[in-house]
Design a protein around this motif. Structure first.
Motif, PDB file in Angstrom:
ATOM      1  N   ASN A  39      93.043  -9.145 -28.368  1.00  0.00           N
ATOM      2  CA  ASN A  39      92.288  -8.013 -27.825  1.00  0.00           C
ATOM      3  C   ASN A  39      90.899  -7.895 -28.432  1.00  0.00           C
ATOM      4  OD1 ASN A  39      94.302  -7.131 -26.027  1.00  0.00           O
ATOM      5  ND2 ASN A  39      95.352  -6.041 -27.682  1.00  0.00           N
ATOM      6  N   GLU A  40      90.268  -9.018 -28.664  1.00  0.00           N
ATOM      7  CA  GLU A  40      88.939  -9.050 -29.269  1.00  0.00           C
ATOM      8  C   GLU A  40      87.873  -8.554 -28.289  1.00  0.00           C
ATOM      9  OE1 GLU A  40      88.119  -9.374 -32.698  1.00  0.00           O
ATOM     10  OE2 GLU A  40      88.640 -11.503 -32.703  1.00  0.00           O
ATOM     11  N   ASP A  41      87.007  -7.693 -28.775  1.00  0.00           N
ATOM     12  CA  ASP A  41      85.831  -7.245 -28.027  1.00  0.00           C
ATOM     13  C   ASP A  41      84.643  -8.023 -28.582  1.00  0.00           C
ATOM     14  OD1 ASP A  41      84.033  -5.915 -26.440  1.00  0.00           O
ATOM     15  OD2 ASP A  41      84.766  -3.904 -26.943  1.00  0.00           O
ATOM     16  N   LYS A  65      89.441  -9.585 -24.838  1.00  0.00           N
ATOM     17  CA  LYS A  65      89.508  -8.452 -23.910  1.00  0.00           C
ATOM     18  C   LYS A  65      88.226  -8.331 -23.093  1.00  0.00           C
ATOM     19  CE  LYS A  65      89.116  -4.334 -25.674  1.00  0.00           C
ATOM     20  NZ  LYS A  65      89.422  -3.091 -26.417  1.00  0.00           N
ATOM     21  N   ASN A  66      87.078  -8.397 -23.778  1.00  0.00           N
ATOM     22  CA  ASN A  66      85.778  -8.324 -23.128  1.00  0.00           C
ATOM     23  C   ASN A  66      84.806  -9.263 -23.832  1.00  0.00           C
ATOM     24  OD1 ASN A  66      86.112  -6.093 -21.143  1.00  0.00           O
ATOM     25  ND2 ASN A  66      86.474  -4.861 -22.979  1.00  0.00           N
ATOM     26  N   THR A  68      80.560  -9.732 -23.966  1.00  0.00           N
ATOM     27  CA  THR A  68      79.269  -9.191 -23.565  1.00  0.00           C
ATOM     28  C   THR A  68      78.143 -10.071 -24.092  1.00  0.00           C
ATOM     29  OG1 THR A  68      80.213  -6.956 -23.689  1.00  0.00           O
ATOM     30  CG2 THR A  68      77.814  -7.130 -23.544  1.00  0.00           C
ATOM     31  N   CYS A  93      83.494 -10.280 -18.304  1.00  0.00           N
ATOM     32  CA  CYS A  93      82.221 -10.674 -18.912  1.00  0.00           C
ATOM     33  C   CYS A  93      81.070  -9.853 -18.334  1.00  0.00           C
ATOM     34  CB  CYS A  93      81.951 -12.159 -18.677  1.00  0.00           C
ATOM     35  SG  CYS A  93      83.147 -13.253 -19.451  1.00  0.00           S
ATOM     36  N   ARG A 110      80.518  -1.214 -31.710  1.00  0.00           N
ATOM     37  CA  ARG A 110      81.375  -1.507 -30.550  1.00  0.00           C
ATOM     38  C   ARG A 110      82.232  -2.757 -30.733  1.00  0.00           C
ATOM     39  NH1 ARG A 110      80.747  -2.017 -24.807  1.00  0.00           N
ATOM     40  NH2 ARG A 110      82.318  -3.527 -24.136  1.00  0.00           N
ATOM     41  N   PHE A 111      81.663  -3.811 -31.333  1.00  0.00           N
ATOM     42  CA  PHE A 111      82.278  -5.130 -31.252  1.00  0.00           C
ATOM     43  C   PHE A 111      83.097  -5.492 -32.499  1.00  0.00           C
ATOM     44  CE2 PHE A 111      78.418  -5.267 -28.619  1.00  0.00           C
ATOM     45  CZ  PHE A 111      79.018  -5.488 -27.392  1.00  0.00           C
ATOM     46  N   SER A 112      84.215  -6.153 -32.242  1.00  0.00           N
ATOM     47  CA  SER A 112      85.045  -6.652 -33.337  1.00  0.00           C
ATOM     48  C   SER A 112      84.618  -8.054 -33.766  1.00  0.00           C
ATOM     49  CB  SER A 112      86.521  -6.666 -32.936  1.00  0.00           C
ATOM     50  OG  SER A 112      86.719  -7.453 -31.763  1.00  0.00           O
TER      51      SER A 112
END
Length: 221
Positions: A39-41, A65-66, A68, A93, A110-112
């Motif tokens: 579930n990495e962002d 997961k997403n 960007t 994406c 926001r990001f992991s």
């Protein structure tokens, strides 16, 4: 000339343009170096045509997961969007045409995971063509190392990681800038051509991490 290349992984294809900056092997190495959790962002900073992010996604598709992308040059941003549509990834994406210094506050913490293949070269006083699309990708004409590391701090969650590749002779500079921004180096791997000294390094840092770095075996490129 615009072309499309298969990455040979999960059917992912990426648009390139020979008149713009095209990706090199360091981007592929970085996408393999980065460790991805469930579930990495993910964000791809200084994305260019998106090769690091797309290859990372191709390798770790079930875990992401997403994804960007952030790219300041409009022609490169357009290539990313073409690749997103070509691969049917519009729900996963997303691309942003913006300088890292101007990223919206909606992306704060926001990001992991952030991956980044940034400009390597310092701006020399006699350098020309600062706005040339190649110079923007290879030299710090539009983004300094300190601005880059500040953007990592801004956009990473606490405990989030950044994985980047950079020139070996700038290792100390990069580490110092990361530590100024509360990002602690945790994994380091040098990159060398056969029987030669390392010319690149790949580094993973953790926002708010404890001190202590694991040095991996040098990889040949």
């Amino acid at each position: 000339m615009e072309r499309i290349e298969s990455l040979g992984l999960n059917g992912i294809k990426v648009y390139q343009d020979d008149e713009l900056y095209t990706f090199t092997s360091d981007s592929i190495l970085l996408s393999k170096f980065a460790s991805v959790k469930k579930n990495e962002d993910v964000a791809d900073f200084c994305a260019g045509s998106g090769i690091v992010g797309f290859n990372l996604f191709a390798i770790n598709k079930p875990l992401i997961k997403n994804l960007t992308f952030f790219e300041m040059q409009t022609p490169m941003f357009d290539l990313i969007n073409k690749s997103i549509k070509e691969n049917g990834l519009e729900q996963v994406c997303f691309a942003n045409n913006v300088k890292l210094q101007d990223i919206a506050s909606t992306f704060n913490e926001r990001f992991s995971l952030i991956v980044c293949n940034p400009p390597y070269m310092k701006v020399e006083s006699g350098e020309k063509n600062h706005q040339d699309n190649i110079a923007v990708c290879t030299s710090e004409v539009c983004l300094s190392l300190s601005e880059l590391c500040a953007s990592f701090k801004k956009c990473l969650k606490f405990g989030g990681r950044v994985c980047l590749v950079h020139r070996a002779d700038r290792l100390v500079e990069v580490i110092l800038e990361l530590k100024k921004n509360n990002i602690e180096p945790k994994r380091l791997q040098m990159v060398a051509s056969k029987n030669k000294e390392p010319y690149l390094f790949m580094l993973e840092g953790v926002k708010g991490g404890k001190s202590g770095v694991k040095v991996l075996n040098t990889v040949e490129n």
